[in-house]
Motif scaffolding. Sequence first.
Motif, PDB file in Angstrom:
ATOM      1  N   PRO A  60      -5.374   8.567   1.911  1.00  0.00           N
ATOM      2  CA  PRO A  60      -4.451   8.207   0.820  1.00  0.00           C
ATOM      3  C   PRO A  60      -3.110   8.930   0.972  1.00  0.00           C
ATOM      4  CG  PRO A  60      -6.046   9.813   0.040  1.00  0.00           C
ATOM      5  CD  PRO A  60      -6.424   9.504   1.461  1.00  0.00           C
ATOM      6  N   LEU A  61      -2.312   8.469   1.913  1.00  0.00           N
ATOM      7  CA  LEU A  61      -1.070   9.162   2.275  1.00  0.00           C
ATOM      8  C   LEU A  61       0.153   8.477   1.677  1.00  0.00           C
ATOM      9  CD1 LEU A  61      -1.861   9.912   6.047  1.00  0.00           C
ATOM     10  CD2 LEU A  61      -2.194  11.404   4.073  1.00  0.00           C
ATOM     11  N   LEU A  62       0.053   8.103   0.420  1.00  0.00           N
ATOM     12  CA  LEU A  62       1.133   7.361  -0.216  1.00  0.00           C
ATOM     13  C   LEU A  62       2.423   8.172  -0.275  1.00  0.00           C
ATOM     14  CD1 LEU A  62       1.742   4.647  -1.419  1.00  0.00           C
ATOM     15  CD2 LEU A  62       0.899   5.464  -3.618  1.00  0.00           C
ATOM     16  N   ASP A  63       2.335   9.427  -0.677  1.00  0.00           N
ATOM     17  CA  ASP A  63       3.535  10.273  -0.759  1.00  0.00           C
ATOM     18  C   ASP A  63       4.189  10.426   0.609  1.00  0.00           C
ATOM     19  OD1 ASP A  63       3.126  10.607  -3.461  1.00  0.00           O
ATOM     20  OD2 ASP A  63       2.198  12.593  -3.280  1.00  0.00           O
ATOM     21  N   GLU A  64       3.361  10.570   1.634  1.00  0.00           N
ATOM     22  CA  GLU A  64       3.884  10.737   2.987  1.00  0.00           C
ATOM     23  C   GLU A  64       4.574   9.458   3.478  1.00  0.00           C
ATOM     24  OE1 GLU A  64       0.948  13.864   2.258  1.00  0.00           O
ATOM     25  OE2 GLU A  64       0.897  11.688   1.980  1.00  0.00           O
ATOM     26  N   LEU A  65       3.980   8.300   3.163  1.00  0.00           N
ATOM     27  CA  LEU A  65       4.599   7.036   3.560  1.00  0.00           C
ATOM     28  C   LEU A  65       5.951   6.848   2.881  1.00  0.00           C
ATOM     29  CD1 LEU A  65       1.500   4.656   3.494  1.00  0.00           C
ATOM     30  CD2 LEU A  65       2.778   5.358   5.521  1.00  0.00           C
ATOM     31  N   VAL A  66       6.007   7.169   1.600  1.00  0.00           N
ATOM     32  CA  VAL A  66       7.272   7.049   0.867  1.00  0.00           C
ATOM     33  C   VAL A  66       8.326   7.964   1.481  1.00  0.00           C
ATOM     34  CG1 VAL A  66       8.405   7.482  -1.341  1.00  0.00           C
ATOM     35  CG2 VAL A  66       6.193   6.320  -1.287  1.00  0.00           C
ATOM     36  N   CYS A  67       7.943   9.202   1.747  1.00  0.00           N
ATOM     37  CA  CYS A  67       8.892  10.158   2.326  1.00  0.00           C
ATOM     38  C   CYS A  67       9.353   9.712   3.713  1.00  0.00           C
ATOM     39  CB  CYS A  67       8.249  11.540   2.394  1.00  0.00           C
ATOM     40  SG  CYS A  67       9.394  12.867   2.835  1.00  0.00           S
ATOM     41  N   LEU A  68       8.428   9.192   4.523  1.00  0.00           N
ATOM     42  CA  LEU A  68       8.784   8.685   5.854  1.00  0.00           C
ATOM     43  C   LEU A  68       9.830   7.581   5.755  1.00  0.00           C
ATOM     44  CD1 LEU A  68       5.480   8.285   7.922  1.00  0.00           C
ATOM     45  CD2 LEU A  68       7.541   9.452   8.663  1.00  0.00           C
ATOM     46  N   CYS A  69       9.614   6.644   4.842  1.00  0.00           N
ATOM     47  CA  CYS A  69      10.535   5.518   4.700  1.00  0.00           C
ATOM     48  C   CYS A  69      11.897   5.979   4.202  1.00  0.00           C
ATOM     49  CB  CYS A  69       9.943   4.476   3.755  1.00  0.00           C
ATOM     50  SG  CYS A  69       8.567   3.562   4.474  1.00  0.00           S
ATOM     51  N   GLN A  70      11.913   6.942   3.300  1.00  0.00           N
ATOM     52  CA  GLN A  70      13.184   7.441   2.782  1.00  0.00           C
ATOM     53  C   GLN A  70      13.936   8.241   3.837  1.00  0.00           C
ATOM     54  OE1 GLN A  70      12.031   9.605  -0.745  1.00  0.00           O
ATOM     55  NE2 GLN A  70      11.884   7.758  -2.000  1.00  0.00           N
ATOM     56  N   ALA A  80       5.502   2.568  -5.340  1.00  0.00           N
ATOM     57  CA  ALA A  80       5.881   3.890  -4.844  1.00  0.00           C
ATOM     58  C   ALA A  80       7.078   3.798  -3.898  1.00  0.00           C
ATOM     59  CB  ALA A  80       4.694   4.545  -4.147  1.00  0.00           C
ATOM     60  N   LEU A  81       7.047   2.823  -2.989  1.00  0.00           N
ATOM     61  CA  LEU A  81       8.139   2.671  -2.026  1.00  0.00           C
ATOM     62  C   LEU A  81       9.453   2.307  -2.712  1.00  0.00           C
ATOM     63  CD1 LEU A  81       6.367   0.637   0.826  1.00  0.00           C
ATOM     64  CD2 LEU A  81       7.130   3.012   0.977  1.00  0.00           C
ATOM     65  N   ASN A  82       9.359   1.516  -3.784  1.00  0.00           N
ATOM     66  CA  ASN A  82      10.560   0.958  -4.416  1.00  0.00           C
ATOM     67  C   ASN A  82      11.141   1.826  -5.526  1.00  0.00           C
ATOM     68  OD1 ASN A  82      10.520  -1.308  -2.774  1.00  0.00           O
ATOM     69  ND2 ASN A  82       9.218  -2.470  -4.173  1.00  0.00           N
ATOM     70  N   LYS A  83      10.476   2.903  -5.847  1.00  0.00           N
ATOM     71  CA  LYS A  83      10.946   3.751  -6.939  1.00  0.00           C
ATOM     72  C   LYS A  83      12.309   4.355  -6.609  1.00  0.00           C
ATOM     73  CE  LYS A  83       9.511   7.532  -9.991  1.00  0.00           C
ATOM     74  NZ  LYS A  83       8.443   8.531 -10.270  1.00  0.00           N
ATOM     75  N   TYR A 121      11.113  -3.232  -1.211  1.00  0.00           N
ATOM     76  CA  TYR A 121      10.125  -3.641  -0.215  1.00  0.00           C
ATOM     77  C   TYR A 121       9.221  -4.725  -0.791  1.00  0.00           C
ATOM     78  CZ  TYR A 121      11.194   0.497   2.639  1.00  0.00           C
ATOM     79  OH  TYR A 121      11.809   1.441   3.417  1.00  0.00           O
ATOM     80  N   LEU A 122       8.866  -5.680   0.055  1.00  0.00           N
ATOM     81  CA  LEU A 122       7.914  -6.726  -0.296  1.00  0.00           C
ATOM     82  C   LEU A 122       6.686  -6.609   0.590  1.00  0.00           C
ATOM     83  CD1 LEU A 122      10.284  -9.844  -0.536  1.00  0.00           C
ATOM     84  CD2 LEU A 122       9.522  -8.364  -2.407  1.00  0.00           C
ATOM     85  N   ALA A 123       5.522  -6.849   0.023  1.00  0.00           N
ATOM     86  CA  ALA A 123       4.279  -6.897   0.795  1.00  0.00           C
ATOM     87  C   ALA A 123       3.932  -8.364   1.008  1.00  0.00           C
ATOM     88  CB  ALA A 123       3.164  -6.184   0.056  1.00  0.00           C
ATOM     89  N   LEU A 124       3.996  -8.806   2.265  1.00  0.00           N
ATOM     90  CA  LEU A 124       3.820 -10.232   2.555  1.00  0.00           C
ATOM     91  C   LEU A 124       2.787 -10.453   3.648  1.00  0.00           C
ATOM     92  CD1 LEU A 124       7.604 -11.221   2.647  1.00  0.00           C
ATOM     93  CD2 LEU A 124       6.010 -11.650   0.775  1.00  0.00           C
ATOM     94  N   TYR A 125       1.945 -11.470   3.451  1.00  0.00           N
ATOM     95  CA  TYR A 125       0.979 -11.924   4.456  1.00  0.00           C
ATOM     96  C   TYR A 125       0.014 -10.828   4.892  1.00  0.00           C
ATOM     97  CZ  TYR A 125       4.568 -15.553   4.829  1.00  0.00           C
ATOM     98  OH  TYR A 125       5.486 -16.544   4.560  1.00  0.00           O
ATOM     99  N   ASN A 126      -0.395  -9.974   3.957  1.00  0.00           N
ATOM    100  CA  ASN A 126      -1.341  -8.909   4.301  1.00  0.00           C
ATOM    101  C   ASN A 126      -2.769  -9.408   4.087  1.00  0.00           C
ATOM    102  OD1 ASN A 126       0.755  -7.212   4.931  1.00  0.00           O
ATOM    103  ND2 ASN A 126       0.763  -6.155   2.966  1.00  0.00           N
ATOM    104  N   SER A 127      -3.298 -10.040   5.113  1.00  0.00           N
ATOM    105  CA  SER A 127      -4.616 -10.665   4.991  1.00  0.00           C
ATOM    106  C   SER A 127      -5.757  -9.705   5.294  1.00  0.00           C
ATOM    107  CB  SER A 127      -4.709 -11.875   5.932  1.00  0.00           C
ATOM    108  OG  SER A 127      -4.486 -11.485   7.274  1.00  0.00           O
ATOM    109  N   THR A 128      -5.461  -8.528   5.849  1.00  0.00           N
ATOM    110  CA  THR A 128      -6.495  -7.566   6.196  1.00  0.00           C
ATOM    111  C   THR A 128      -5.940  -6.158   6.090  1.00  0.00           C
ATOM    112  OG1 THR A 128      -7.854  -6.711   8.024  1.00  0.00           O
ATOM    113  CG2 THR A 128      -5.886  -7.921   8.632  1.00  0.00           C
ATOM    114  N   SER A 129      -6.824  -5.203   5.763  1.00  0.00           N
ATOM    115  CA  SER A 129      -6.384  -3.808   5.649  1.00  0.00           C
ATOM    116  C   SER A 129      -6.175  -3.169   7.010  1.00  0.00           C
ATOM    117  CB  SER A 129      -7.412  -2.994   4.847  1.00  0.00           C
ATOM    118  OG  SER A 129      -8.660  -2.963   5.517  1.00  0.00           O
TER     119      SER A 129
END
Length: 279
Positions: A13-23, A46-49, A55-63
């Motif tokens: 669950p690396l949500l904070d890390e993903l947000v920081c990476l993108c920023q 989280a990404l869009n805050k 950011y849009l999440a599109l065509y995510n058919s599998t994890s």
Amino acid sequence: MTTFLFWNIRKKPLLDELVCLCQENDVDILIVAEKPDIPDTEVQLALNKGIDNQYLALYNSTSRLSFFFRYPAESIESVSDEGSIAIRRISPPIGSDILLVALHLSSKLYRSENGQTFQAIRVSQLIQEAERKVGHTRTLVIGDLNMNPFEVGVVGADAFHAVMTQTIARKGSRKVQGKNKPFFYNPMWGRMGDTSVGAPGTYYYRSSDYVTYFWNTFDQVLLRPELLDYFSADENNLKVISKIGDKNLLTNKGIPNSKFSDHLPILVTLKLERINQND
């Protein structure tokens, strides 16, 4: 400039890390492999805050592979999906479209070297089918290949056929048994070992076998020759990332910290706005 970032987060669950990476890296297209059971909407929020370009999440058919695009929905088209292989057509607001191929191929824990090679041949066929469908070869491959740049599945002519120099790649293809085999350029050769920029690889594994590489470069970026004029292999445009903010993704022994992931993130930047219909 368009920035792509890929990270196999191993269901952490690396949500904070993903947000920081993108920023920190001004990421336009985020690709996550092995995302845990977190809804895309939660990742989006989280990404869009606090940002304007959402950011849009599109065509995510599998994890196995999850995409988050900082482009309008009409700029993204799904071309092919096979679970661990996802091909998207990206049409940026300025410039021509490209093919983005995201991969999370089978691990050596579950597939033999021969099996990995045959899977790579299948992926190569899918990529060439997609290129014929869209009518160009402006193709970027990014992801966890679970093979090193020197393995048969990566360098083999029927597989990715990915070479280590732009000079060779710019020849376009070579003939093998009378048939043209198109090249990819693999800049990750320059991100291997102690003299490379950043970590000496993207994945570390130590075994008691007679042959072990310790550091592996399983996470890779491959480019068709048609994209090479829009790419620079310097340290700003091609990175193996080992720090996120004040968090070190490596242990004090210098290997990936399993608290985060056993893989390090990779980033590539292309000057897509330079591509126009006359190129």
